[in-house]
Design a protein around this motif. Structure first.
Motif, PDB file in Angstrom:
ATOM      1  N   ARG A  87      29.069  -6.408 -34.020  1.00  9.54           N
ATOM      2  CA  ARG A  87      27.782  -5.917 -33.543  1.00  9.54           C
ATOM      3  C   ARG A  87      27.178  -5.018 -34.622  1.00  9.54           C
ATOM      4  N   ILE A  88      25.951  -5.302 -35.010  1.00  3.22           N
ATOM      5  CA  ILE A  88      25.200  -4.447 -35.919  1.00  3.22           C
ATOM      6  C   ILE A  88      23.959  -3.972 -35.176  1.00  3.22           C
ATOM      7  N   ILE A  89      23.756  -2.663 -35.167  1.00  4.28           N
ATOM      8  CA  ILE A  89      22.641  -2.066 -34.428  1.00  4.28           C
ATOM      9  C   ILE A  89      21.925  -1.082 -35.341  1.00  4.28           C
ATOM     10  N   GLY A 124       9.816  -2.602 -41.752  1.00  9.32           N
ATOM     11  CA  GLY A 124      10.678  -3.422 -42.594  1.00  9.32           C
ATOM     12  C   GLY A 124      12.082  -3.543 -42.044  1.00  9.32           C
ATOM     13  N   LEU A 125      12.626  -2.449 -41.531  1.00  9.73           N
ATOM     14  CA  LEU A 125      13.967  -2.482 -40.960  1.00  9.73           C
ATOM     15  C   LEU A 125      14.012  -3.391 -39.736  1.00  9.73           C
ATOM     16  N   GLY A 126      12.944  -3.361 -38.941  1.00  9.46           N
ATOM     17  CA  GLY A 126      12.871  -4.268 -37.797  1.00  9.46           C
ATOM     18  C   GLY A 126      12.885  -5.723 -38.233  1.00  9.46           C
ATOM     19  N   GLY A 127      12.182  -6.033 -39.324  1.00  2.00           N
ATOM     20  CA  GLY A 127      12.194  -7.400 -39.855  1.00  2.00           C
ATOM     21  C   GLY A 127      13.552  -7.785 -40.398  1.00  2.00           C
ATOM     22  N   LEU A 128      14.226  -6.843 -41.055  1.00  2.00           N
ATOM     23  CA  LEU A 128      15.575  -7.101 -41.558  1.00  2.00           C
ATOM     24  C   LEU A 128      16.528  -7.436 -40.416  1.00  2.00           C
ATOM     25  N   VAL A 129      16.426  -6.698 -39.324  1.00  2.00           N
ATOM     26  CA  VAL A 129      17.268  -6.953 -38.147  1.00  2.00           C
ATOM     27  C   VAL A 129      17.072  -8.373 -37.644  1.00  2.00           C
ATOM     28  N   LYS A 130      15.837  -8.801 -37.537  1.00  2.00           N
ATOM     29  CA  LYS A 130      15.563 -10.139 -37.010  1.00  2.00           C
ATOM     30  C   LYS A 130      16.127 -11.226 -37.930  1.00  2.00           C
ATOM     31  N   THR A 131      15.947 -11.068 -39.237  1.00  2.00           N
ATOM     32  CA  THR A 131      16.461 -12.064 -40.174  1.00  2.00           C
ATOM     33  C   THR A 131      17.984 -12.073 -40.172  1.00  2.00           C
ATOM     34  N   ALA A 132      18.592 -10.880 -40.140  1.00  2.00           N
ATOM     35  CA  ALA A 132      20.050 -10.794 -40.100  1.00  2.00           C
ATOM     36  C   ALA A 132      20.597 -11.464 -38.846  1.00  2.00           C
ATOM     37  N   ALA A 133      19.893 -11.332 -37.729  1.00  2.00           N
ATOM     38  CA  ALA A 133      20.340 -11.986 -36.495  1.00  2.00           C
ATOM     39  C   ALA A 133      20.363 -13.499 -36.656  1.00  2.00           C
ATOM     40  N   LEU A 134      19.356 -14.052 -37.338  1.00  2.00           N
ATOM     41  CA  LEU A 134      19.322 -15.492 -37.587  1.00  2.00           C
ATOM     42  C   LEU A 134      20.507 -15.932 -38.457  1.00  2.00           C
ATOM     43  N   GLU A 135      20.790 -15.151 -39.478  1.00  2.00           N
ATOM     44  CA  GLU A 135      21.782 -15.561 -40.462  1.00  2.00           C
ATOM     45  C   GLU A 135      23.219 -15.292 -40.031  1.00  2.00           C
ATOM     46  N   ASN A 187      20.784  -6.157 -33.589  1.00  2.00           N
ATOM     47  CA  ASN A 187      19.667  -5.702 -32.768  1.00  2.00           C
ATOM     48  C   ASN A 187      19.180  -4.332 -33.221  1.00  2.00           C
ATOM     49  N   ALA A 188      17.988  -3.979 -32.773  1.00  2.00           N
ATOM     50  CA  ALA A 188      17.424  -2.653 -33.056  1.00  2.00           C
ATOM     51  C   ALA A 188      17.169  -1.915 -31.750  1.00  2.00           C
ATOM     52  N   LEU A 240      24.690  -2.361 -26.330  1.00  2.00           N
ATOM     53  CA  LEU A 240      24.533  -3.386 -27.365  1.00  2.00           C
ATOM     54  C   LEU A 240      25.803  -3.548 -28.194  1.00  2.00           C
ATOM     55  N   ALA A 241      26.633  -2.516 -28.240  1.00  2.00           N
ATOM     56  CA  ALA A 241      27.898  -2.579 -28.979  1.00  2.00           C
ATOM     57  C   ALA A 241      29.023  -3.181 -28.158  1.00  2.00           C
ATOM     58  N   SER A 242      28.775  -3.454 -26.907  1.00  2.00           N
ATOM     59  CA  SER A 242      29.838  -3.859 -25.993  1.00  2.00           C
ATOM     60  C   SER A 242      29.897  -5.376 -25.804  1.00  2.00           C
ATOM     61  N   PRO A 243      30.984  -5.873 -25.238  1.00  2.00           N
ATOM     62  CA  PRO A 243      31.070  -7.299 -24.924  1.00  2.00           C
ATOM     63  C   PRO A 243      29.978  -7.766 -23.956  1.00  2.00           C
ATOM     64  N   ALA A 244      29.447  -6.847 -23.143  1.00  2.00           N
ATOM     65  CA  ALA A 244      28.444  -7.219 -22.141  1.00  2.00           C
ATOM     66  C   ALA A 244      27.133  -7.687 -22.758  1.00  2.00           C
ATOM     67  N   SER A 245      26.897  -7.393 -24.039  1.00  2.00           N
ATOM     68  CA  SER A 245      25.636  -7.775 -24.689  1.00  2.00           C
ATOM     69  C   SER A 245      25.761  -9.082 -25.459  1.00  2.00           C
ATOM     70  N   SER A 246      26.681  -9.919 -25.073  1.00  2.00           N
ATOM     71  CA  SER A 246      27.065 -11.085 -25.883  1.00  2.00           C
ATOM     72  C   SER A 246      25.952 -12.099 -26.143  1.00  2.00           C
ATOM     73  N   TYR A 247      24.875 -12.088 -25.357  1.00  2.00           N
ATOM     74  CA  TYR A 247      23.810 -13.069 -25.559  1.00  2.00           C
ATOM     75  C   TYR A 247      22.496 -12.407 -25.958  1.00  2.00           C
ATOM     76  N   ILE A 248      22.593 -11.234 -26.567  1.00  2.00           N
ATOM     77  CA  ILE A 248      21.402 -10.510 -27.021  1.00  2.00           C
ATOM     78  C   ILE A 248      21.488 -10.355 -28.530  1.00  2.00           C
ATOM     79  N   THR A 249      20.532 -10.926 -29.237  1.00  2.00           N
ATOM     80  CA  THR A 249      20.478 -10.730 -30.686  1.00  2.00           C
ATOM     81  C   THR A 249      19.050 -10.920 -31.194  1.00  2.00           C
ATOM     82  N   GLY A 250      18.731 -10.184 -32.251  1.00  2.00           N
ATOM     83  CA  GLY A 250      17.420 -10.310 -32.875  1.00  2.00           C
ATOM     84  C   GLY A 250      16.295  -9.612 -32.139  1.00  2.00           C
ATOM     85  N   VAL A 251      16.632  -8.648 -31.270  1.00  2.00           N
ATOM     86  CA  VAL A 251      15.581  -7.970 -30.506  1.00  2.00           C
ATOM     87  C   VAL A 251      15.502  -6.501 -30.901  1.00  2.00           C
ATOM     88  N   SER A 252      14.361  -5.907 -30.608  1.00  2.00           N
ATOM     89  CA  SER A 252      14.167  -4.469 -30.759  1.00  2.00           C
ATOM     90  C   SER A 252      13.823  -3.920 -29.385  1.00  2.00           C
TER      91      SER A 252
END
Length: 284
Positions: free
Chosen positions: A156-158, A181-192, A201-202, A246-258
């Motif tokens: 998990r990266i937040i 810019g950091l928000g855009g980096l988060v979204k691209t990192a989520a894709l990759e 996520n942010a 967001l750091a927990s197992p419960a957030s397993s289907y959340i990525t690329g969001v702010s």
């Protein structure tokens, strides 16, 4: 760095794309000597994680955070980190990961800002803010991501951004630009990074009672903010609770969001919040 990256590229999580079996044990929270960072480090310790704690100016504050982490029976490692030092910050994070024995959760929380109009801001000031809030986070997030890929156990990266990732504020040109810019980096990192079972996520706080807003010693529940629908600033622990989720197992289907956490402030418009000094607007 390229050899490390190439080796990491050849690895995948045991079940690629499957983020459900995540079991976080080791976390790093940058800028965790006070405010949101401290509250987050403590929340992650309470969730069963050892925590790497970083500080820039307040070593005593970082040691206080470490004491709280250890009170939960978890390990705390404290290091100095300046994210504007682009040549050193990545190596410091690598060394901290080695000390912890790995990395499962990385929270990029360190940041700075200034209240200065665009036409008065020096290039030196601009570069310092952007380096601290965007360039340095790129370096440390990249290092954390490479290590997570090597481990092949997901992660998990937040990133703590700001409501000003979404709406600008007068006097915050460098801060606004860096947080966008950091928000855009988060979204691209989520894709990759999705193929490695790493979510990115942010969290975008509004006015929170922290040293950055000069309010850490105040109870936010006693501070009236007419321009915030919930009527007060936020508590750092409320932001930490969101990061903890967001750091927990419960957030397993959340990525690329702010996720905005601001008491409804952005609904008042970009110049709302603390600029509104009366409750007259509530009358319609």
């Amino acid at each position: 760095m390229s050899e490390q990256h190439d080796a990491a590229e050849r690895r995948r999580a045991p079940n690629p794309f499957d983020t459900r079996g995540f079991n976080p044990r080791r976390a790093i929270v940058t800028g965790s000597d006070s405010g949101i960072g401290r509250a987050t480090a403590v929340a992650l310790a309470a969730a069963g994680m050892d925590v790497g704690i970083t500080w820039h100016r307040d070593e005593q504050g970082a040691e206080k955070t470490a004491e709280e982490v250890r009170s939960y029976g978890r390990r705390a490692v404290v290091v100095h980190l300046d994210t504007s030092d682009l040549d050193a910050c990545g190596d410091i994070v690598d060394a901290l990961i080695d000390e912890l024995g790995g990395i499962d959760v990385f929270v990029n929380n360190a940041g700075t800002g200034a209240n200065e109009k665009l036409v008065r801001m020096s290039l030196e000031r601009w570069r310092h803010i952007v380096a601290t809030d965007l360039d340095g986070p790129f370096v440390v997030i990249q290092r954390a991501a490479c290590r997570m890929i090597e481990q092949a156990t997901g992660g998990r990266i937040i990133a703590t951004t700001s409501v000003h990732e979404h709406q600008p504020r007068v006097g915050s040109s460098a801060y606004d630009a860096a947080k966008h810019g950091l928000g855009g980096l988060v979204k691209t990192a989520a894709l990759e990074l999705g193929e490695y079972a790493i979510t990115v996520n942010a969290v975008a706080p509004g006015e929170i009672a922290t040293p950055m807003t000069g309010q850490e010693d105040e109870d936010p529940h006693r501070k009236h903010r007419p321009g915030v629908p919930l009527g007060r600033p936020g508590d750092a622990r409320e932001v930490a609770a969101l990061i903890g989720f967001l750091a927990s197992p419960a957030s397993s289907y959340i990525t690329g969001v702010s996720i905005i956490i601001d008491g409804g402030m952005l609904q008042m418009g970009p110049q709302g919040g603390s600029h509104i000094t009366s409750d007259v607007w509530r009358e319609g």
